[in-house]
Design an enzyme around this catalytic site. Structure first.
Site, PDB file in Angstrom:
ATOM      1  N   HIS A 142     -60.171  72.843 -92.449  1.00 29.76           N
ATOM      2  CA  HIS A 142     -61.498  72.303 -92.782  1.00 29.76           C
ATOM      3  C   HIS A 142     -62.536  73.426 -92.836  1.00 29.76           C
ATOM      4  O   HIS A 142     -62.332  74.505 -92.286  1.00 29.76           O
ATOM      5  CB  HIS A 142     -61.945  71.265 -91.751  1.00 29.76           C
ATOM      6  CG  HIS A 142     -61.326  69.908 -91.969  1.00 29.76           C
ATOM      7  ND1 HIS A 142     -60.100  69.563 -91.451  1.00 29.76           N
ATOM      8  CD2 HIS A 142     -61.773  68.827 -92.661  1.00 29.76           C
ATOM      9  CE1 HIS A 142     -59.812  68.320 -91.809  1.00 29.76           C
ATOM     10  NE2 HIS A 142     -60.800  67.847 -92.551  1.00 29.76           N
ATOM     11  N   LYS A 146     -67.323  72.246 -89.449  1.00 31.86           N
ATOM     12  CA  LYS A 146     -66.729  71.081 -88.752  1.00 31.86           C
ATOM     13  C   LYS A 146     -66.776  71.306 -87.240  1.00 31.86           C
ATOM     14  O   LYS A 146     -66.407  72.370 -86.754  1.00 31.86           O
ATOM     15  CB  LYS A 146     -65.294  70.851 -89.228  1.00 31.86           C
ATOM     16  CG  LYS A 146     -64.696  69.580 -88.627  1.00 31.86           C
ATOM     17  CD  LYS A 146     -63.516  69.077 -89.426  1.00 31.86           C
ATOM     18  CE  LYS A 146     -62.916  67.823 -88.816  1.00 31.86           C
ATOM     19  NZ  LYS A 146     -63.857  66.699 -88.770  1.00 31.86           N
TER      20      LYS A 146
HETATM   21  P1  NAD Z   1     -73.322  66.665 -91.380  1.00 36.64           P
HETATM   22  O1  NAD Z   1     -73.598  67.527 -90.199  1.00 36.64           O
HETATM   23  O2  NAD Z   1     -73.543  67.215 -92.748  1.00 36.64           O
HETATM   24  O3  NAD Z   1     -74.151  65.302 -91.298  1.00 36.64           O
HETATM   25  C1  NAD Z   1     -74.396  64.619 -90.108  1.00 36.64           C
HETATM   26  C2  NAD Z   1     -75.832  64.172 -90.186  1.00 36.64           C
HETATM   27  O4  NAD Z   1     -76.102  63.279 -89.103  1.00 36.64           O
HETATM   28  C3  NAD Z   1     -76.812  65.362 -90.042  1.00 36.64           C
HETATM   29  O5  NAD Z   1     -77.765  65.300 -91.085  1.00 36.64           O
HETATM   30  C4  NAD Z   1     -77.462  65.119 -88.678  1.00 36.64           C
HETATM   31  O6  NAD Z   1     -78.782  65.576 -88.618  1.00 36.64           O
HETATM   32  C5  NAD Z   1     -77.398  63.599 -88.613  1.00 36.64           C
HETATM   33  N1  NAD Z   1     -77.547  63.074 -87.270  1.00 36.64           N
HETATM   34  C6  NAD Z   1     -76.994  63.517 -86.118  1.00 36.64           C
HETATM   35  N2  NAD Z   1     -77.423  62.746 -85.100  1.00 36.64           N
HETATM   36  C7  NAD Z   1     -78.245  61.797 -85.640  1.00 36.64           C
HETATM   37  C8  NAD Z   1     -78.981  60.718 -85.120  1.00 36.64           C
HETATM   38  N3  NAD Z   1     -78.973  60.458 -83.806  1.00 36.64           N
HETATM   39  N4  NAD Z   1     -79.695  59.952 -85.962  1.00 36.64           N
HETATM   40  C9  NAD Z   1     -79.709  60.201 -87.272  1.00 36.64           C
HETATM   41  N5  NAD Z   1     -79.043  61.224 -87.844  1.00 36.64           N
HETATM   42  C10 NAD Z   1     -78.316  62.008 -87.026  1.00 36.64           C
HETATM   43  O7  NAD Z   1     -71.800  66.195 -91.197  1.00 36.64           O
HETATM   44  P2  NAD Z   1     -70.855  65.450 -92.253  1.00 36.64           P
HETATM   45  O8  NAD Z   1     -69.956  66.453 -92.897  1.00 36.64           O
HETATM   46  O9  NAD Z   1     -71.658  64.534 -93.110  1.00 36.64           O
HETATM   47  O10 NAD Z   1     -69.921  64.628 -91.262  1.00 36.64           O
HETATM   48  C11 NAD Z   1     -70.466  63.678 -90.372  1.00 36.64           C
HETATM   49  C12 NAD Z   1     -69.346  63.033 -89.574  1.00 36.64           C
HETATM   50  O11 NAD Z   1     -68.480  62.321 -90.465  1.00 36.64           O
HETATM   51  C13 NAD Z   1     -68.437  64.002 -88.822  1.00 36.64           C
HETATM   52  O12 NAD Z   1     -68.032  63.401 -87.610  1.00 36.64           O
HETATM   53  C14 NAD Z   1     -67.246  64.178 -89.757  1.00 36.64           C
HETATM   54  O13 NAD Z   1     -66.065  64.577 -89.103  1.00 36.64           O
HETATM   55  C15 NAD Z   1     -67.136  62.772 -90.286  1.00 36.64           C
HETATM   56  N6  NAD Z   1     -66.444  62.629 -91.579  1.00 36.64           N
HETATM   57  C16 NAD Z   1     -65.652  61.542 -91.700  1.00 36.64           C
HETATM   58  C17 NAD Z   1     -65.045  61.282 -92.916  1.00 36.64           C
HETATM   59  C18 NAD Z   1     -64.241  60.024 -93.061  1.00 36.64           C
HETATM   60  O14 NAD Z   1     -63.708  59.756 -94.166  1.00 36.64           O
HETATM   61  N7  NAD Z   1     -64.147  59.204 -92.016  1.00 36.64           N
HETATM   62  C19 NAD Z   1     -65.237  62.148 -93.997  1.00 36.64           C
HETATM   63  C20 NAD Z   1     -66.058  63.256 -93.832  1.00 36.64           C
HETATM   64  C21 NAD Z   1     -66.674  63.478 -92.616  1.00 36.64           C
END
Ligand code: NAD
Length: 257
Positions: A142, A146
């Site tokens: 990844h 991450k």
């Molecule tokens: P990212 O860091 O780009 O986005 C996360 C966002 O959440 C950020 O903008 C952050 O500021 C915000 N955030 C954090 N705490 C918050 C709160 N209390 N209130 C509001 N916003 C808040 O990360 P990402 O790449 O978008 O991934 C996010 C999560 O999703 C990770 O856990 C990742 O592993 C997971 N993910 C899951 C899948 C899936 O298919 N299930 C796919 C991709 C990513």
């Protein structure tokens, strides 16, 4: 159906917002942290409690630290939840399970249809290949941002293999190897995590026997497949009773598990 997005300024949150608008569904708005810049024209909510009151379902890709607060807010408001955040502790997962007694929740470590097919095949391979002869190893790669390892998807693949083998996953998982580890335990399911660059997500399930190797690899080139799957799950939740649902059910693959 009014769909809210938690973490709407994040990599996934932005794509989910685009996909919602693309399907013609109503995008209610989203939460983000004070320093985040949400996409233009989006109604900004400062906390999950107020978004939960306004929306029928919330799609959530944020951080494991938010899970307890999000579970309580959504269960309290009676709002359905599509949860994609990974890296949850056992205690976080209990909060999700508790919320699912009050509202409908789809939780998936990976929303891509292809990965959900890989999970079904992994379970079949686990059931078919004797664990004392075929060592199961999961290698994932990844992007450098991450924050959790092994990835939620890698763990799901491991759980699928364990299910196929009739083994208890937590007793057979091997998370890391360092120093004098001794020989590999028979029936163990090993994990290796590589981090670097901007890799969206690669997972390989390897079954290594003395005389042959079997490899099953999934490579994601674009996060959009996760966003599309999550929005599909949000629309599928309409009218569903409380419970914890999987992408297998959303995709109509329940027979595969
Ligand atoms: P990212 O860091 O780009 O986005 C996360 C966002 O959440 C950020 O903008 C952050 O500021 C915000 N955030 C954090 N705490 C918050 C709160 N209390 N209130 C509001 N916003 C808040 O990360 P990402 O790449 O978008 O991934 C996010 C999560 O999703 C990770 O856990 C990742 O592993 C997971 N993910 C899951 C899948 C899936 O298919 N299930 C796919 C991709 C990513």
């Amino acid at each position: 159906m009014k769909i809210g997005v938690a973490g709407i300024a994040g990599r996934m949150g932005r794509l989910v917002a685009e996909e919602i608008l693309g399907t013609g569904a109503h995008l209610e708005g989203g939460t983000c942290l004070p320093d985040d810049v949400p996409p233009a024209g989006i109604t900004r909510y400062n906390d999950m409690a107020s978004l939960a009151e306004a929306a029928d379902v919330v799609v959530d890709f944020t951080h494991a630290l938010t899970v307890h607060d999000h579970a309580a807010s959504l269960a309290g408001a009676g709002t359905a939840w599509v949860l994609g955040t990974t890296g949850l502790s056992a205690d976080d997962q209990r909060a999700v399970d508790a919320a699912a007694r009050h509202v409908a929740v789809v939780q998936a470590a990976n929303f891509s249809p292809g990965v959900n097919l890989v999970l079904a095949i992994a379970e079949r391979l686990g059931a078919s290949l004797p664990s004392e002869a075929y060592d199961a190893e999961i290698i994932e790669i990844h992007h450098r941002q991450k924050v959790d390892a092994p990835s939620g998807t890698a763990l799901e693949i491991g759980r699928a293999v364990a299910r196929g083998r009739g083994a208890e996953f937590d007793r057979v998982r091997i998370d890391a190897r360092e120093g004098t580890t001794g020989p590999r335990p028979a029936g163990g399911i090993g994990f290796s995590a590589v981090r670097g660059g901007q890799v969206v997500g690669e997972h390989t399930l390897l079954f290594a026997a003395g005389d042959e190797h079997i490899e099953l690899t999934h490579r994601a080139f674009d996060r959009r497949s996760f966003a599309r799957g999550a929005v599909r799950a949000a629309l599928w939740l309409k009218g569903k009773p409380p419970g914890l649902y999987t992408m297998h059910e959303v995709l109509g693959m329940d027979g595969a598990r």
